[in-house]
Design a protein around this motif. Structure first.
Motif, PDB file in Angstrom:
ATOM      1  N   LEU A  30       0.782  -1.026   0.039  1.00  0.00           N
ATOM      2  CA  LEU A  30      -0.082   0.006  -0.155  1.00  0.00           C
ATOM      3  C   LEU A  30       0.945   1.192  -0.032  1.00  0.00           C
ATOM      4  O   LEU A  30       0.580   2.075  -0.654  1.00  0.00           O
ATOM      5  N   TRP A  31       2.056   1.464   0.851  1.00  0.00           N
ATOM      6  CA  TRP A  31       2.870   2.572   0.819  1.00  0.00           C
ATOM      7  C   TRP A  31       3.554   2.426  -0.414  1.00  0.00           C
ATOM      8  O   TRP A  31       3.665   3.722  -0.651  1.00  0.00           O
ATOM      9  N   TYR A  32       3.912   1.551  -1.116  1.00  0.00           N
ATOM     10  CA  TYR A  32       4.708   1.699  -2.380  1.00  0.00           C
ATOM     11  C   TYR A  32       3.588   2.093  -3.419  1.00  0.00           C
ATOM     12  O   TYR A  32       4.155   2.979  -4.233  1.00  0.00           O
ATOM     13  N   GLY A  33       2.609   1.896  -3.337  1.00  0.00           N
ATOM     14  CA  GLY A  33       1.498   2.173  -4.476  1.00  0.00           C
ATOM     15  C   GLY A  33       1.150   3.803  -4.160  1.00  0.00           C
ATOM     16  O   GLY A  33       0.893   4.449  -5.200  1.00  0.00           O
ATOM     17  N   SER A  34       1.215   4.126  -2.864  1.00  0.00           N
ATOM     18  CA  SER A  34       1.006   5.746  -2.540  1.00  0.00           C
ATOM     19  C   SER A  34       2.040   6.436  -2.900  1.00  0.00           C
ATOM     20  O   SER A  34       1.771   7.653  -3.591  1.00  0.00           O
ATOM     21  N   ILE A  35       3.205   5.966  -2.968  1.00  0.00           N
ATOM     22  CA  ILE A  35       4.352   6.545  -3.414  1.00  0.00           C
ATOM     23  C   ILE A  35       4.399   6.728  -4.921  1.00  0.00           C
ATOM     24  O   ILE A  35       4.655   7.957  -5.594  1.00  0.00           O
ATOM     25  N   VAL A  36       3.971   5.541  -5.566  1.00  0.00           N
ATOM     26  CA  VAL A  36       4.122   5.727  -7.306  1.00  0.00           C
ATOM     27  C   VAL A  36       2.713   6.761  -7.614  1.00  0.00           C
ATOM     28  O   VAL A  36       3.182   7.536  -8.395  1.00  0.00           O
ATOM     29  N   VAL A  37       1.703   6.774  -6.875  1.00  0.00           N
ATOM     30  CA  VAL A  37       0.857   7.900  -7.160  1.00  0.00           C
ATOM     31  C   VAL A  37       1.160   9.046  -7.016  1.00  0.00           C
ATOM     32  O   VAL A  37       0.939  10.024  -7.925  1.00  0.00           O
ATOM     33  N   GLU A  38       1.946   9.407  -5.766  1.00  0.00           N
ATOM     34  CA  GLU A  38       2.292  10.797  -5.798  1.00  0.00           C
ATOM     35  C   GLU A  38       3.384  11.312  -6.838  1.00  0.00           C
ATOM     36  O   GLU A  38       3.402  12.291  -7.341  1.00  0.00           O
ATOM     37  N   PHE A  39       4.125  10.232  -7.161  1.00  0.00           N
ATOM     38  CA  PHE A  39       5.203  10.356  -8.118  1.00  0.00           C
ATOM     39  C   PHE A  39       4.627  10.697  -9.580  1.00  0.00           C
ATOM     40  O   PHE A  39       4.942  11.774 -10.220  1.00  0.00           O
ATOM     41  N   LEU A  40       3.551  10.107  -9.907  1.00  0.00           N
ATOM     42  CA  LEU A  40       2.940  10.397 -11.137  1.00  0.00           C
ATOM     43  C   LEU A  40       2.284  11.376 -11.029  1.00  0.00           C
ATOM     44  O   LEU A  40       1.951  12.101 -11.978  1.00  0.00           O
ATOM     45  N   PHE A  41       1.691  11.791  -9.985  1.00  0.00           N
ATOM     46  CA  PHE A  41       0.950  13.267  -9.807  1.00  0.00           C
ATOM     47  C   PHE A  41       1.905  14.545  -9.892  1.00  0.00           C
ATOM     48  O   PHE A  41       1.703  15.352 -10.653  1.00  0.00           O
ATOM     49  N   CYS A  42       3.034  14.357  -9.440  1.00  0.00           N
ATOM     50  CA  CYS A  42       4.171  15.380  -9.629  1.00  0.00           C
ATOM     51  C   CYS A  42       4.660  15.283 -11.054  1.00  0.00           C
ATOM     52  O   CYS A  42       4.578  16.313 -11.523  1.00  0.00           O
ATOM     53  N   ILE A  43       4.764  14.285 -11.724  1.00  0.00           N
ATOM     54  CA  ILE A  43       5.046  14.035 -13.043  1.00  0.00           C
ATOM     55  C   ILE A  43       4.141  14.928 -13.979  1.00  0.00           C
ATOM     56  O   ILE A  43       4.485  15.587 -14.993  1.00  0.00           O
ATOM     57  N   TYR A  44       2.795  14.504 -13.432  1.00  0.00           N
ATOM     58  CA  TYR A  44       1.671  15.047 -14.348  1.00  0.00           C
ATOM     59  C   TYR A  44       1.631  16.647 -14.379  1.00  0.00           C
ATOM     60  O   TYR A  44       1.364  17.243 -15.304  1.00  0.00           O
ATOM     61  N   LEU A  45       1.844  17.377 -13.069  1.00  0.00           N
ATOM     62  CA  LEU A  45       1.882  18.720 -12.743  1.00  0.00           C
ATOM     63  C   LEU A  45       3.252  19.186 -13.715  1.00  0.00           C
ATOM     64  O   LEU A  45       2.861  20.518 -14.304  1.00  0.00           O
ATOM     65  N   LEU A  46       4.170  18.578 -13.638  1.00  0.00           N
ATOM     66  CA  LEU A  46       5.360  18.986 -14.574  1.00  0.00           C
ATOM     67  C   LEU A  46       5.153  18.920 -15.992  1.00  0.00           C
ATOM     68  O   LEU A  46       5.379  19.706 -16.834  1.00  0.00           O
ATOM     69  N   TRP A  47       4.665  17.748 -16.509  1.00  0.00           N
ATOM     70  CA  TRP A  47       4.296  17.647 -17.799  1.00  0.00           C
ATOM     71  C   TRP A  47       3.326  18.807 -18.474  1.00  0.00           C
ATOM     72  O   TRP A  47       3.452  19.166 -19.698  1.00  0.00           O
ATOM     73  N   THR A  48       2.329  18.858 -17.590  1.00  0.00           N
ATOM     74  CA  THR A  48       1.232  19.761 -18.158  1.00  0.00           C
ATOM     75  C   THR A  48       1.429  21.256 -18.020  1.00  0.00           C
ATOM     76  O   THR A  48       0.927  22.029 -18.046  1.00  0.00           O
ATOM     77  N   ARG A  49       2.596  21.516 -17.177  1.00  0.00           N
ATOM     78  CA  ARG A  49       3.117  22.747 -16.941  1.00  0.00           C
ATOM     79  C   ARG A  49       2.348  23.615 -15.882  1.00  0.00           C
ATOM     80  O   ARG A  49       2.442  24.833 -15.613  1.00  0.00           O
ATOM     81  N   LEU A  50       1.410  22.771 -15.128  1.00  0.00           N
ATOM     82  CA  LEU A  50       0.793  23.391 -14.057  1.00  0.00           C
ATOM     83  C   LEU A  50       1.696  23.408 -12.688  1.00  0.00           C
ATOM     84  O   LEU A  50       1.085  24.269 -11.981  1.00  0.00           O
ATOM     85  N   ALA A  51       2.712  23.082 -12.774  1.00  0.00           N
ATOM     86  CA  ALA A  51       3.592  23.362 -11.820  1.00  0.00           C
ATOM     87  C   ALA A  51       4.058  24.717 -11.672  1.00  0.00           C
ATOM     88  O   ALA A  51       4.484  25.188 -10.572  1.00  0.00           O
ATOM     89  N   ARG A  52       3.952  25.522 -12.788  1.00  0.00           N
ATOM     90  CA  ARG A  52       4.309  27.119 -12.681  1.00  0.00           C
ATOM     91  C   ARG A  52       2.987  27.619 -11.911  1.00  0.00           C
ATOM     92  O   ARG A  52       3.449  28.497 -11.136  1.00  0.00           O
ATOM     93  N   ASN A  53       1.888  26.953 -12.000  1.00  0.00           N
ATOM     94  CA  ASN A  53       0.831  27.638 -11.367  1.00  0.00           C
ATOM     95  C   ASN A  53       0.769  27.218  -9.804  1.00  0.00           C
ATOM     96  O   ASN A  53       0.183  28.015  -9.001  1.00  0.00           O
TER      97      ASN A  53
END
Length: 232
Positions: free
Chosen positions: A8-31
């Motif tokens: 469960l913890w590994y799955g949570s870390i993976v989801v957080e990582f994908l979330f972070c990549i998504y924000l960077l990929w869509t450039r929402l990280a600027r906002n």
């Protein structure tokens, strides 16, 4: 050997990582720069925690992991405070006229959150341990629970007030972002309180915490939609 809690913890870390990549990929990280940094730091902190957990025997964790947790927790709390401030200020920034009128109510909501979160403190203090290390861990759990409770209560009251005074506020992504952030802090506060009170084994609480946070992050994805790039 992997158990349910680890998976469960590994799955949570993976989801957080994908979330972070998504924000960077869509450039929402600027906002949402602080929110993105907080997600990245959470992933790095979890990976570091796995490193310091080497040598764990069952539920007994190495002393190095305890020291790592004690030193990293204050930094993590500061990041969470910064994220809450970022989201809250962004939500009200485009409604300056309304904000000037509702500022006393927001101040009252903050004071109410401070008082409401302090209600269980007396009971929590009664469980202080004799050893200096246990006392330090108990204190950080108490601070974590209190800060998370204050943020969760304040963000809920702020979002409710925003929904009342701003028309079609329910459709705004920043309103949904603040609501999800309140749910996130509420999950953390509840888990910290249960662990600190010793009502059940921390392993079981961690399993439920990982599951709840994973569902929270998955639901959070729907709030963030790519924005068209400006022509600047």
């Amino acid at each position: 050997m992997l158990d349910t809690t680890n998976v469960l913890w590994y799955g949570s870390i993976v989801v957080e990582f994908l979330f972070c990549i998504y924000l960077l990929w869509t450039r929402l990280a600027r906002n949402y720069p602080i929110f993105t940094v907080c997600l990245g730091c959470s992933v790095l902190r979890s990976m570091a925690a796995m490193y310091f957990m080497k040598g764990a025997v069952g539920a007994l964790l190495p002393l190095t992991y305890t020291h790592f947790w004690l030193w990293s927790e204050p930094v993590w709390l500061l990041l969470q405070l910064a994220v809450a401030l970022e989201v809250h200020t962004k939500m009200w920034r485009d409604h300056g006229a309304v904000l000037r009128q509702t500022c006393p109510l927001l101040l009252f909501a903050f004071l109410a959150a401070l008082l409401a979160a302090a209600i269980p403190v007396r009971t929590e203090l009664a469980r202080a341990g004799a050893s200096h290390l246990i006392a330090a861990m108990h204190f950080e759990f108490l601070v974590k629970r209190y800060v998370s409770s204050v943020l969760a209560i304040f963000l809920i009251l702020s979002a409710t007030l925003f929904l009342i005074v701003v028309r079609n506020g329910l459709k705004l992504s920043l309103f949904q972002h603040e609501g999800m952030l309140a749910a996130y802090f509420g999950i953390y506060a509840l888990a910290a309180f249960v662990i600190d009170m010793g009502w059940t084994r921390a392993r079981f609480v961690n399993s439920y915490l990982a599951s709840a946070l994973t569902l929270c992050f998955v639901a959070w994805f729907s709030v963030f939609k790519p924005q068209p790039l400006s022509s600047d």
